[in-house]
Design a protein around this motif. Structure first.
Motif, PDB file in Angstrom:
ATOM      1  N   ARG A  11       7.646  -3.929   6.077  1.00 59.09           N
ATOM      2  CA  ARG A  11       8.220  -2.769   5.391  1.00 59.09           C
ATOM      3  C   ARG A  11       9.723  -2.954   5.203  1.00 59.09           C
ATOM      4  N   LYS A  12      10.225  -2.561   4.057  1.00 57.90           N
ATOM      5  CA  LYS A  12      11.657  -2.566   3.795  1.00 57.90           C
ATOM      6  C   LYS A  12      12.069  -1.138   3.454  1.00 57.90           C
ATOM      7  N   PHE A  13      12.881  -0.558   4.340  1.00 58.15           N
ATOM      8  CA  PHE A  13      13.310   0.814   4.113  1.00 58.15           C
ATOM      9  C   PHE A  13      14.332   0.864   2.984  1.00 58.15           C
ATOM     10  N   LEU A  14      14.229   1.890   2.160  1.00 60.84           N
ATOM     11  CA  LEU A  14      15.091   2.021   0.988  1.00 60.84           C
ATOM     12  C   LEU A  14      16.424   2.661   1.326  1.00 60.84           C
ATOM     13  N   THR A  15      16.528   3.280   2.495  1.00 62.76           N
ATOM     14  CA  THR A  15      17.785   3.866   2.963  1.00 62.76           C
ATOM     15  C   THR A  15      17.965   3.489   4.426  1.00 62.76           C
ATOM     16  N   LEU A  16      19.061   3.909   5.009  1.00 60.14           N
ATOM     17  CA  LEU A  16      19.297   3.653   6.428  1.00 60.14           C
ATOM     18  C   LEU A  16      18.443   4.543   7.319  1.00 60.14           C
ATOM     19  N   ASP A  17      17.814   5.530   6.737  1.00 60.73           N
ATOM     20  CA  ASP A  17      16.959   6.442   7.484  1.00 60.73           C
ATOM     21  C   ASP A  17      15.605   5.777   7.738  1.00 60.73           C
ATOM     22  N   ARG A  18      15.316   5.460   9.000  1.00 56.30           N
ATOM     23  CA  ARG A  18      14.065   4.782   9.333  1.00 56.30           C
ATOM     24  C   ARG A  18      12.849   5.709   9.259  1.00 56.30           C
ATOM     25  N   ASN A  19      13.084   6.973   8.974  1.00 59.13           N
ATOM     26  CA  ASN A  19      11.983   7.902   8.733  1.00 59.13           C
ATOM     27  C   ASN A  19      11.807   8.171   7.244  1.00 59.13           C
ATOM     28  N   GLY A  20      12.594   7.474   6.435  1.00 61.77           N
ATOM     29  CA  GLY A  20      12.579   7.705   5.000  1.00 61.77           C
ATOM     30  C   GLY A  20      11.625   6.796   4.257  1.00 61.77           C
ATOM     31  N   PRO A  21      11.750   6.745   2.938  1.00 62.94           N
ATOM     32  CA  PRO A  21      10.826   5.952   2.110  1.00 62.94           C
ATOM     33  C   PRO A  21      11.016   4.449   2.342  1.00 62.94           C
ATOM     34  N   TRP A  22       9.938   3.717   2.144  1.00 61.80           N
ATOM     35  CA  TRP A  22       9.987   2.269   2.318  1.00 61.80           C
ATOM     36  C   TRP A  22       9.065   1.614   1.297  1.00 61.80           C
ATOM     37  N   GLN A  23       9.248   0.312   1.104  1.00 59.71           N
ATOM     38  CA  GLN A  23       8.378  -0.449   0.210  1.00 59.71           C
ATOM     39  C   GLN A  23       7.783  -1.637   0.957  1.00 59.71           C
ATOM     40  N   PHE A  24       6.617  -2.055   0.505  1.00 54.66           N
ATOM     41  CA  PHE A  24       5.925  -3.170   1.147  1.00 54.66           C
ATOM     42  C   PHE A  24       6.614  -4.493   0.808  1.00 54.66           C
ATOM     43  N   VAL A  25       6.752  -5.360   1.810  1.00 53.90           N
ATOM     44  CA  VAL A  25       7.327  -6.687   1.611  1.00 53.90           C
ATOM     45  C   VAL A  25       6.311  -7.721   2.085  1.00 53.90           C
ATOM     46  N   HIS A  26       5.920  -8.621   1.195  1.00 56.89           N
ATOM     47  CA  HIS A  26       4.945  -9.654   1.546  1.00 56.89           C
ATOM     48  C   HIS A  26       5.696 -10.849   2.116  1.00 56.89           C
ATOM     49  N   THR A  27       5.948 -10.829   3.421  1.00 61.59           N
ATOM     50  CA  THR A  27       6.741 -11.880   4.056  1.00 61.59           C
ATOM     51  C   THR A  27       5.918 -13.143   4.263  1.00 61.59           C
ATOM     52  N   GLY A  28       6.610 -14.225   4.587  1.00 54.93           N
ATOM     53  CA  GLY A  28       5.955 -15.524   4.723  1.00 54.93           C
ATOM     54  C   GLY A  28       4.933 -15.600   5.831  1.00 54.93           C
ATOM     55  N   THR A  29       5.077 -14.758   6.869  1.00 56.57           N
ATOM     56  CA  THR A  29       4.126 -14.808   7.980  1.00 56.57           C
ATOM     57  C   THR A  29       3.173 -13.620   7.986  1.00 56.57           C
ATOM     58  N   ARG A  30       3.126 -12.876   6.868  1.00 55.35           N
ATOM     59  CA  ARG A  30       2.202 -11.744   6.782  1.00 55.35           C
ATOM     60  C   ARG A  30       1.278 -11.959   5.588  1.00 55.35           C
ATOM     61  N   ASN A  31       0.353 -12.873   5.724  1.00 55.60           N
ATOM     62  CA  ASN A  31      -0.554 -13.155   4.620  1.00 55.60           C
ATOM     63  C   ASN A  31      -1.913 -13.570   5.168  1.00 55.60           C
ATOM     64  N   TRP A  32      -2.761 -14.075   4.292  1.00 59.83           N
ATOM     65  CA  TRP A  32      -4.122 -14.409   4.702  1.00 59.83           C
ATOM     66  C   TRP A  32      -4.313 -15.893   4.952  1.00 59.83           C
ATOM     67  N   HIS A  33      -3.242 -16.592   5.208  1.00 59.65           N
ATOM     68  CA  HIS A  33      -3.352 -18.011   5.523  1.00 59.65           C
ATOM     69  C   HIS A  33      -3.541 -18.202   7.019  1.00 59.65           C
ATOM     70  N   THR A  34      -3.974 -19.389   7.418  1.00 55.12           N
ATOM     71  CA  THR A  34      -4.211 -19.651   8.837  1.00 55.12           C
ATOM     72  C   THR A  34      -2.950 -20.075   9.572  1.00 55.12           C
ATOM     73  N   ASP A  35      -1.779 -19.958   8.932  1.00 53.63           N
ATOM     74  CA  ASP A  35      -0.543 -20.324   9.620  1.00 53.63           C
ATOM     75  C   ASP A  35       0.221 -19.093  10.094  1.00 53.63           C
ATOM     76  N   THR A  36      -0.473 -17.971  10.251  1.00 56.88           N
ATOM     77  CA  THR A  36       0.172 -16.744  10.698  1.00 56.88           C
ATOM     78  C   THR A  36       0.399 -16.783  12.198  1.00 56.88           C
ATOM     79  N   ASP A  37       1.638 -16.724  12.620  1.00 58.53           N
ATOM     80  CA  ASP A  37       2.024 -16.628  14.032  1.00 58.53           C
ATOM     81  C   ASP A  37       1.048 -17.293  15.003  1.00 58.53           C
ATOM     82  N   ARG A  38       1.405 -18.442  15.513  1.00 57.77           N
ATOM     83  CA  ARG A  38       0.527 -19.203  16.398  1.00 57.77           C
ATOM     84  C   ARG A  38       0.323 -18.495  17.735  1.00 57.77           C
ATOM     85  N   ALA A  39      -0.885 -18.570  18.254  1.00 58.37           N
ATOM     86  CA  ALA A  39      -1.217 -18.025  19.561  1.00 58.37           C
ATOM     87  C   ALA A  39      -2.505 -18.693  20.019  1.00 58.37           C
TER      88      ALA A  39
END
Length: 224
Positions: A11-39
């Motif tokens: 999530r990327k907040f549109l203002t400094l208010d963390r309770n305010g509106p935000w938009q979705f951000v498709h980051t490099g480690t948030r997807n449907w590939h098998t390289d998401t955060d190793r564990a």
């Protein structure tokens, strides 16, 4: 804490208010590939304590709440599904229960090799290295030999560094963890790199014969 959670959730907040509106951000480690955060966690975490004929999958696995917090992402759940399906395949092939597989070193090694090698597609991470993709020539060997304890990873890093050279002292230390019957052949030549080292080890060592580390008992006071 809230801001960190927001970033992890894409999530990327549109203002400094963390309770305010935000938009979705498709980051490099948030997807449907098998390289998401190793564990990683042991295969026995897929096997119920009492019920036979059942395997855990997705988030229904035998781990603590602390471990679960690190295993909740889509990519990780996909890998859990692949592992569970591979165990199910082997159980059906051999006519055995999942709990039998979880304590059988040869069968566990076969599952690991099958996953790392891949069947009709790229291999699956067995050890969480970030710099050895499935198409790398050393991918399978590095992953399997590290999981088996032959290759010791850097506890402070998730990098394998395949192109780094291997010193004679390092190679001799590695050979001490290799079955005695394989040492003489491997000692003839010093590999030029880490990638070359694990590939040389993999051509000589019978992976399926490597024993599993002893699983800690519930009341065992030893540190894992």
């Amino acid at each position: 804490m809230g801001e960190a959670h927001a970033v992890r959730c894409g999530r990327k907040f549109l203002t400094l208010d963390r309770n305010g509106p935000w938009q979705f951000v498709h980051t490099g480690t948030r997807n449907w590939h098998t390289d998401t955060d190793r564990a990683m966690f042991p295969l026995r975490g897929l096997v119920p304590i009492e019920r036979d004929g059942l395997l855990g999958c997705g988030k229904n696995i035998g781990v603590s709440s602390v471990v679960q917090s690190a295993l909740r992402l889509h990519g990780q759940m996909m890998l859990v599904g692949q592992a569970s399906a591979t165990v199910a395949w082997l159980c059906l092939r051999d006519g055995v229960e999942p709990r039998t597989v979880a304590v059988d070193s040869k069968r566990v090694r076969e599952i690991q090799r099958t996953l790392a090698h891949g069947v009709g597609g790229p291999g699956v991470l067995i050890w969480p290295y970030h710099d050895v993709p499935p198409e790398h020539p050393a991918f399978e060997a590095a992953s399997l030999l590290t999981a088996a304890g032959i290759w010791k990873p850097d506890p402070e890093s998730v990098l394998f560094r395949p192109d780094r050279s291997v010193t004679n002292n390092e190679w001799q230390a590695i050979l001490q963890r290799v079955p005695v019957s394989n040492r003489q052949e491997l000692a003839k030549e010093l590999p030029v790199s880490r990638a070359a080292a694990v590939r040389a080890l993999a051509t000589v060592i019978r992976f399926e014969n490597l024993s599993l580390p002893e699983a800690p008992r519930p009341n065992d006071d030893r540190k894992p």
